[in-house]
Structures are given as structure tokens and as C-alpha cells.
Design a protein around this motif. Structure first.
Motif, PDB file in Angstrom:
ATOM      1  N   PRO A  99      42.395  46.761  24.352  1.00  0.00           N
ATOM      2  CA  PRO A  99      41.692  47.477  23.275  1.00  0.00           C
ATOM      3  C   PRO A  99      40.414  46.796  22.785  1.00  0.00           C
ATOM      4  CG  PRO A  99      44.053  47.343  22.827  1.00  0.00           C
ATOM      5  CD  PRO A  99      43.788  46.437  23.983  1.00  0.00           C
ATOM      6  N   LYS A 100      40.241  45.497  23.091  1.00  0.00           N
ATOM      7  CA  LYS A 100      38.994  44.831  22.688  1.00  0.00           C
ATOM      8  C   LYS A 100      37.827  45.286  23.561  1.00  0.00           C
ATOM      9  CE  LYS A 100      40.728  40.609  20.616  1.00  0.00           C
ATOM     10  NZ  LYS A 100      40.859  39.163  20.696  1.00  0.00           N
ATOM     11  N   PHE A 101      38.153  45.818  24.746  1.00  0.00           N
ATOM     12  CA  PHE A 101      37.106  46.220  25.685  1.00  0.00           C
ATOM     13  C   PHE A 101      36.972  47.740  25.756  1.00  0.00           C
ATOM     14  CE2 PHE A 101      38.296  42.033  26.952  1.00  0.00           C
ATOM     15  CZ  PHE A 101      37.155  41.460  27.484  1.00  0.00           C
ATOM     16  N   ALA A 125      34.376  46.487  34.104  1.00  0.00           N
ATOM     17  CA  ALA A 125      34.021  45.505  35.143  1.00  0.00           C
ATOM     18  C   ALA A 125      34.443  44.100  34.711  1.00  0.00           C
ATOM     19  CB  ALA A 125      32.525  45.550  35.435  1.00  0.00           C
ATOM     20  N   GLU A 126      34.338  43.820  33.412  1.00  0.00           N
ATOM     21  CA  GLU A 126      34.733  42.497  32.915  1.00  0.00           C
ATOM     22  C   GLU A 126      36.231  42.263  33.134  1.00  0.00           C
ATOM     23  OE1 GLU A 126      33.550  40.437  29.080  1.00  0.00           O
ATOM     24  OE2 GLU A 126      32.247  42.208  29.061  1.00  0.00           O
ATOM     25  N   ILE A 127      37.015  43.312  32.861  1.00  0.00           N
ATOM     26  CA  ILE A 127      38.466  43.197  33.061  1.00  0.00           C
ATOM     27  C   ILE A 127      38.785  43.081  34.547  1.00  0.00           C
ATOM     28  CG2 ILE A 127      40.715  44.298  32.681  1.00  0.00           C
ATOM     29  CD1 ILE A 127      39.522  45.792  30.311  1.00  0.00           C
ATOM     30  N   MET A 128      38.127  43.915  35.348  1.00  0.00           N
ATOM     31  CA  MET A 128      38.464  43.929  36.772  1.00  0.00           C
ATOM     32  C   MET A 128      38.059  42.622  37.468  1.00  0.00           C
ATOM     33  SD  MET A 128      40.236  46.515  36.818  1.00  0.00           S
ATOM     34  CE  MET A 128      40.837  46.495  38.507  1.00  0.00           C
ATOM     35  N   LYS A 129      37.035  41.941  36.943  1.00  0.00           N
ATOM     36  CA  LYS A 129      36.642  40.653  37.537  1.00  0.00           C
ATOM     37  C   LYS A 129      37.784  39.636  37.349  1.00  0.00           C
ATOM     38  CE  LYS A 129      33.234  37.060  37.972  1.00  0.00           C
ATOM     39  NZ  LYS A 129      34.313  36.235  38.489  1.00  0.00           N
ATOM     40  N   VAL A 130      38.333  39.622  36.138  1.00  0.00           N
ATOM     41  CA  VAL A 130      39.449  38.711  35.846  1.00  0.00           C
ATOM     42  C   VAL A 130      40.634  39.041  36.763  1.00  0.00           C
ATOM     43  CG1 VAL A 130      41.171  38.161  34.075  1.00  0.00           C
ATOM     44  CG2 VAL A 130      38.754  38.232  33.467  1.00  0.00           C
ATOM     45  N   ILE A 131      40.908  40.331  36.921  1.00  0.00           N
ATOM     46  CA  ILE A 131      42.032  40.762  37.757  1.00  0.00           C
ATOM     47  C   ILE A 131      41.804  40.384  39.223  1.00  0.00           C
ATOM     48  CG2 ILE A 131      43.150  42.850  38.690  1.00  0.00           C
ATOM     49  CD1 ILE A 131      43.081  44.002  35.843  1.00  0.00           C
ATOM     50  N   GLN A 175      44.458  54.585  29.118  1.00  0.00           N
ATOM     51  CA  GLN A 175      42.998  54.740  29.252  1.00  0.00           C
ATOM     52  C   GLN A 175      42.477  53.805  30.338  1.00  0.00           C
ATOM     53  OE1 GLN A 175      41.432  53.999  25.278  1.00  0.00           O
ATOM     54  NE2 GLN A 175      41.256  56.172  24.902  1.00  0.00           N
ATOM     55  N   PHE A 176      42.964  52.586  30.318  1.00  0.00           N
ATOM     56  CA  PHE A 176      42.551  51.610  31.333  1.00  0.00           C
ATOM     57  C   PHE A 176      42.926  52.103  32.737  1.00  0.00           C
ATOM     58  CE2 PHE A 176      44.112  48.181  34.084  1.00  0.00           C
ATOM     59  CZ  PHE A 176      42.924  47.517  34.329  1.00  0.00           C
ATOM     60  N   MET A 177      44.148  52.632  32.863  1.00  0.00           N
ATOM     61  CA  MET A 177      44.608  53.114  34.169  1.00  0.00           C
ATOM     62  C   MET A 177      43.700  54.230  34.683  1.00  0.00           C
ATOM     63  SD  MET A 177      48.667  53.109  33.371  1.00  0.00           S
ATOM     64  CE  MET A 177      49.087  54.101  34.766  1.00  0.00           C
ATOM     65  N   ASP A 178      43.345  55.151  33.794  1.00  0.00           N
ATOM     66  CA  ASP A 178      42.488  56.270  34.208  1.00  0.00           C
ATOM     67  C   ASP A 178      41.102  55.767  34.631  1.00  0.00           C
ATOM     68  OD1 ASP A 178      44.566  57.907  33.489  1.00  0.00           O
ATOM     69  OD2 ASP A 178      43.687  58.561  31.589  1.00  0.00           O
ATOM     70  N   LEU A 179      40.595  54.801  33.870  1.00  0.00           N
ATOM     71  CA  LEU A 179      39.225  54.332  34.129  1.00  0.00           C
ATOM     72  C   LEU A 179      39.108  53.524  35.416  1.00  0.00           C
ATOM     73  CD1 LEU A 179      38.025  53.358  30.533  1.00  0.00           C
ATOM     74  CD2 LEU A 179      37.132  55.198  31.953  1.00  0.00           C
ATOM     75  N   THR A 180      40.252  53.111  35.965  1.00  0.00           N
ATOM     76  CA  THR A 180      40.196  52.291  37.184  1.00  0.00           C
ATOM     77  C   THR A 180      40.784  53.031  38.394  1.00  0.00           C
ATOM     78  OG1 THR A 180      42.247  51.239  36.412  1.00  0.00           O
ATOM     79  CG2 THR A 180      40.219  50.060  35.974  1.00  0.00           C
ATOM     80  N   PHE A 181      40.748  54.343  38.341  1.00  0.00           N
ATOM     81  CA  PHE A 181      41.423  55.087  39.421  1.00  0.00           C
ATOM     82  C   PHE A 181      40.731  54.965  40.779  1.00  0.00           C
ATOM     83  CE2 PHE A 181      39.522  59.204  40.734  1.00  0.00           C
ATOM     84  CZ  PHE A 181      38.445  59.291  39.872  1.00  0.00           C
ATOM     85  N   THR A 182      39.467  54.517  40.788  1.00  0.00           N
ATOM     86  CA  THR A 182      38.812  54.360  42.105  1.00  0.00           C
ATOM     87  C   THR A 182      39.368  53.154  42.872  1.00  0.00           C
ATOM     88  OG1 THR A 182      37.039  53.145  41.000  1.00  0.00           O
ATOM     89  CG2 THR A 182      36.625  55.478  41.494  1.00  0.00           C
ATOM     90  N   TYR A 183      40.169  52.308  42.187  1.00  0.00           N
ATOM     91  CA  TYR A 183      40.792  51.176  42.879  1.00  0.00           C
ATOM     92  C   TYR A 183      42.013  51.597  43.703  1.00  0.00           C
ATOM     93  CZ  TYR A 183      38.035  47.453  40.714  1.00  0.00           C
ATOM     94  OH  TYR A 183      37.019  46.599  40.357  1.00  0.00           O
TER      95      TYR A 183
END
Ligand code: FMN
Length: 233
Positions: free
Chosen positions: A38-40, A65-71, A94-102
Motif C-alpha cells: 500500500p505504500k507504493f 517497477a520498484e516492487i518487481m525489482k526487489v522481487i 491490485q498488485f496482482m492485477d498490475l503485474t499480470f504481464t509477468y
């Protein structure tokens, strides 16, 4: 071993405390990056499909992108969410939806096929498995071959409210789980992951995916030929 701890909620409640109990017991944990989604992420996917053409086209690209770099940098992924209405928190969704291209159906990242993951959720009485399920499914479709689940009814609204007996049980469970994930070796990629990857590969080969840019990604990765993401680290 690098650990990415991704919280679907800002609250330092039972789920948060259990995840830290696990980390304290993991042998060889060298680096911990902790993210509170939620901070991002303040908004959900608006369904514009810009990411299909170009991932940087998403209006929330910088935050995610900041979260996905850490992951992507981590060896072990730890996802936590409280159980809300028998599902994950809305911020996690929300996070899951926003990263569906992965997902393997789009542009899976090769490094995911070498990671382990743990998904933790607590509920008061029922539904933690239902909260874990969509996150574990997402990780499967990202290509993560080993996903462990830990769901528990804590019968409490906060960590302070959890009984000592329950905390003892959690302590033992976390010690067991820590032994399973305390390794730097890549997990074995099982039949289900290979099968799904090959299905998606056939779709891309037949130009039946979401577009030519996506197909080119698969081609550039060598996956339409003989290369496979789990073969190279
Ligand atoms: C909005 C909301 C929905 C909830 N839904 C459920 C539920 O479906 N099932 C359940 O057993 N507990 C439910 N709870 C209780 C929490 O899942 C439970 O207290 C959990 O341990 C909270 O985790 P936390 O301490 O990590 O925040 C809900 C709580 C809230 C605030």
C-alpha cells in the motif's frame, strides 16, 4: 540468500509477525528487502492494456517497477496478506492485477523459474486458504516452481490477542517451514510448470498470443527454440 518480503497490508498484525518469525529462523538469510504494497500502489488496473504493447506504458509503472525489482533480485519470495472476506487484501489484489504481464501467458521472467516462495495469511476463523490461493496461483503462473502455503485461524484481531498456545504452535510450524526453504539450490521445476510453459510456448509459436511484441520477447529469450527458462540461471 536474498529474501523479498512483500506485505499486502500496512498493518503489523499477526500475519506480519508470523512472517518475521519465519525469517528469523531461516538459515543463511543474507539480505532482507521488505515492501508494504500500500505504500507504493494506490490504484488498481484500469484495463488500458498499454502494458501488452510496452510495460512502461502503464500509468503505475514506476511504483510497480520498484516492487518487481526487489522481487526479481530475490532468491526467496515471501508474500503476506490478512484474510479479508475470505480473500486477500484489496491492495494485494491490485498488485496482482498490475503485474499480470509477468504471467506465463504473456512475458514470464526467466529468473522466476529459480525461486522459492511462501504465502502466509491469517484469518480469525475461516478463509485463510482462500486468501492464499490466488497469490499461490499467481506465483505458479509467474513460473515459481516451489510455493509453500501457511494459513492459520488465529482467533484474534491482533497479534497481542493470539494465545500463547497458538504462538507456540506457530513457532514450531515456522521452524519446520524454515528448514524447507533454507537452501540456495534452485528448486526442481515440476511437470505442471513445464506443461503450462509448453502450452504457452505453442500459443506464441502459433501467433495466438496477445501480439507480435510479446511473441518477439519469447523469440528473443530463445524459448521458441530449444532454450528453457529453468535451464539457465
Ligand atoms: C475487512 C475484514 C475482513 C475480514 N474477513 C475475515 C474472513 O473472511 N474470515 C475470517 O476468519 N476473518 C476475517 N477477518 C479477520 C482477520 O482475517 C484476522 O483478524 C486476521 O488475523 C488479521 O490479520 P492481521 O493481524 O495480520 O492484520 C477480517 C477482518 C477484516 C478487517
Amino acid at each position: 540468500m536474498k529474501i523479498a518480503l512483500i506485505h499486502g497490508h500496512i498493518r503489523k498484525g499477526s500475519t506480519y509477525n508470523i512472517s518475521h518469525m519465519l525469517i528469523d529462523k531461516i538459515y543463511g538469510a543474507t539480505e532482507l528487502s521488505e515492501i508494504f504494497i500500500p505504500k507504493f500502489i494506490k490504484n488498481g488496473c484500469i484495463g488500458c492494456y498499454s502494458c501488452i504493447e510496452d510495460e512502461t506504458g502503464c500509468q503505475f509503472y514506476t511504483e510497480k517497477a520498484e516492487i518487481m525489482k526487489v522481487i526479481e533480485d530475490a532468491d526467496l519470495l515471501l508474500f503476506t496478506t490478512p484474510t479479508y472476506c475470505m480473500g486477500p487484501s484489496s491492495q494485494m489484489k491490485q498488485f496482482m492485477d498490475l503485474t499480470f504481464t509477468y504471467w506465463m501467458s504473456h512475458k514470464p521472467r526467466a529468473n522466476m523459474f529459480h525461486k522459492r516462495a511462501v504465502v502466509i495469511s491469517t484469518c480469525a476463523g475461516a478463509g485463510s486458504n482462500k486468501a492464499i490461493e490466488p497469490i499461490a496461483r499467481m506465483l505458479f503462473y509467474w513460473g515459481v516452481p516451489a510455493v509453500y502455503r501457511y494459513g492459520l485461524a488465529v482467533q484474534a484481531m491482533s497479534w497481542d490477542g493470539v494465545s500463547d498456545k497458538k504462538k507456540d504452535k506457530i513457532e514450531k510450524d515456522m521452524a519446520k517451514l524454515a528448514r524447507k526453504v533454507s537452501t540456495n539450490k534452485s528448486p526442481r521445476v515440476g511437470f505442471k510448470t513445464r506443461f503450462m510453459f509448453n502450452m504457452m510456448r505453442m500459443i506464441q509459436n502459433a501467433h495466438m498470443g496477445s501480439g507480435e511484441k510479446e511473441r518477439k520477447y519469447w523469440e528473443d529469450m530463445g524459448w521458441l527454440g530449444k532454450d528453457r527458462p529453468w535451464k539457465k540461471k
